[in-house]
Write an enzyme that holds these catalytic residues in place. Sequence first.
Site, PDB file in Angstrom:
ATOM      1  N   THR A  90     -44.776  40.179  18.546  1.00 22.23           N
ATOM      2  CA  THR A  90     -43.734  39.150  18.604  1.00 22.23           C
ATOM      3  C   THR A  90     -44.189  37.850  17.936  1.00 22.23           C
ATOM      4  O   THR A  90     -43.495  37.293  17.072  1.00 22.23           O
ATOM      5  CB  THR A  90     -43.403  38.806  20.078  1.00 22.23           C
ATOM      6  N   TRP A  92     -46.634  37.104  15.965  1.00 21.79           N
ATOM      7  CA  TRP A  92     -46.910  37.296  14.531  1.00 21.79           C
ATOM      8  C   TRP A  92     -45.586  37.238  13.746  1.00 21.79           C
ATOM      9  O   TRP A  92     -45.448  36.513  12.759  1.00 21.79           O
ATOM     10  CB  TRP A  92     -47.560  38.662  14.399  1.00 21.79           C
ATOM     11  N   LYS A 155     -36.955  33.653  20.350  1.00 25.32           N
ATOM     12  CA  LYS A 155     -37.682  34.858  20.778  1.00 25.32           C
ATOM     13  C   LYS A 155     -37.143  35.340  22.115  1.00 25.32           C
ATOM     14  O   LYS A 155     -36.873  34.535  23.011  1.00 25.32           O
ATOM     15  CB  LYS A 155     -39.168  34.503  20.930  1.00 25.32           C
ATOM     16  N   HIS A 157     -37.740  38.832  24.980  1.00 20.03           N
ATOM     17  CA  HIS A 157     -38.225  40.180  25.319  1.00 20.03           C
ATOM     18  C   HIS A 157     -37.151  40.960  26.081  1.00 20.03           C
ATOM     19  O   HIS A 157     -37.413  42.067  26.546  1.00 20.03           O
ATOM     20  CB  HIS A 157     -39.473  40.096  26.200  1.00 20.03           C
ATOM     21  N   SER A 186     -52.768  46.533  25.152  1.00 18.61           N
ATOM     22  CA  SER A 186     -52.594  45.107  24.876  1.00 18.61           C
ATOM     23  C   SER A 186     -51.963  44.386  26.082  1.00 18.61           C
ATOM     24  O   SER A 186     -52.366  43.271  26.441  1.00 18.61           O
ATOM     25  CB  SER A 186     -51.711  44.958  23.632  1.00 18.61           C
ATOM     26  N   TYR A 241     -44.904  47.289  14.135  1.00 14.12           N
ATOM     27  CA  TYR A 241     -46.180  46.562  14.066  1.00 14.12           C
ATOM     28  C   TYR A 241     -47.124  47.254  13.070  1.00 14.12           C
ATOM     29  O   TYR A 241     -47.809  46.608  12.282  1.00 14.12           O
ATOM     30  CB  TYR A 241     -46.804  46.541  15.472  1.00 14.12           C
ATOM     31  N   PHE A 277     -54.928  38.335  10.439  1.00 18.34           N
ATOM     32  CA  PHE A 277     -55.397  38.241  11.823  1.00 18.34           C
ATOM     33  C   PHE A 277     -56.459  37.151  12.017  1.00 18.34           C
ATOM     34  O   PHE A 277     -56.349  36.335  12.930  1.00 18.34           O
ATOM     35  CB  PHE A 277     -55.921  39.598  12.326  1.00 18.34           C
ATOM     36  N   GLY A 307     -55.809  42.871  17.433  1.00 15.11           N
ATOM     37  CA  GLY A 307     -54.968  43.055  16.253  1.00 15.11           C
ATOM     38  C   GLY A 307     -55.215  44.330  15.488  1.00 15.11           C
ATOM     39  O   GLY A 307     -55.168  44.339  14.252  1.00 15.11           O
TER      40      GLY A 307
END
Length: 348
Positions: A90, A92, A155, A157, A186, A241, A277, A307
């Site tokens: 998210t 990123w 943003k 979720h 994660s 991702y 990263f 990452g």
Amino acid sequence: MFHAEELSTTGVAKEDEIHAEWDVKFRRVDKSLNGNFKEHFPNCEEHGFVTSEPGGFFLMDKYSHHAEKIYRFQPRSDDVWVVTFPRCGTTWTQELVWMIMNDCDKIRAKAPLMVRSPFLELPYMLPLNATSPEIRNMMVTLEMMEEMPSPRIIKSHLPFYLLHPKLLDTCKVVYVARNPKDVIVSFFYHHRLFDFHYFDGDVEKFAQYFMDGEVMFSPFFPHILDAWSKRHHPNMLFLFYEDLKKDLRREIEKIAKFLDKSLSEEQLTDLREHLRFDNFAKNESVNMEPAKQFGHFSTEGHFIRKGKTGDWKNHFSPEMNKRIDEWIDKNLNGCADLKFITQLEFQD
Ligand code: A3P
């Protein structure tokens, strides 16, 4: 919990608010207040969890008191929303989208990302004592978002059915998915990092809660599958991702095209560097490290953590991995066209 006075007598919201009914109820998850669950999530006793009906969506009780207001929050046609299950990339993607939409303005990008690109439901999840005044000052409420200049980069979720029903018909949405094995690992570390979410158990125990849909923002599959079913909508860009990891430059170009923006060669090269990263993990406007001084965070561990694709291999026993594979197969049954990449030969 529901504000009946906001509804007309037919149960339909007023014209200018929304054209759909709000028919989601929440019930307390009793076990979140006692027993094993509380041992594993010792700090959840202050809030407890609720699940939604329908959907079984799992979040802190506080959210349920604001869910309808969030659902009715009006998107603007020039908004861009970044919608994800947690830990799918998210932050990123938010930074990437914000930079593209703001002409890669590195000076303005020094402001904290959570201020530039608000987290829709954040102020409505955490009890007051779970955040410091400094963090609370950075939280953007719905009322503040209404005053924000366009283009807003928002943003969330939340799964689609808990967001404004006209979201996709109104503005562009970038949805990011990630393979669930790396998400579990994660998210486990995420629960170790924030005092408030603290999980007192090992990663395999956490994986079981995850598969049972008993961690915040779960269940995972309905979130992803609902978004997947919307992937052909012209306002939707569905990303992985793992594709960002495989070829960040190509994904930047894809997102820019989707947002009707073009970047110069120099901007592209710079942005790729900005998002790499190693640089990202050091960038204090996105990495949450400054927030550690305000408390409520463990001093060990980092929000921008490792990452990598495939870190799950360092965490799951063969038995656990088999159970997770079975869970994935069961949930993807009938959705043969959605494939997760769980390892990459080459990654940035
Ligand atoms: P890991 O914990 O596997 O390292 P979110 O922002 O949705 O919470 O996602 C967090 C995950 O994205 C973390 O995964 C984090 O390290 C990873 N991430 C954040 N920025 C990244 C970047 N620039 N490159 C690769 N991964 C990144």
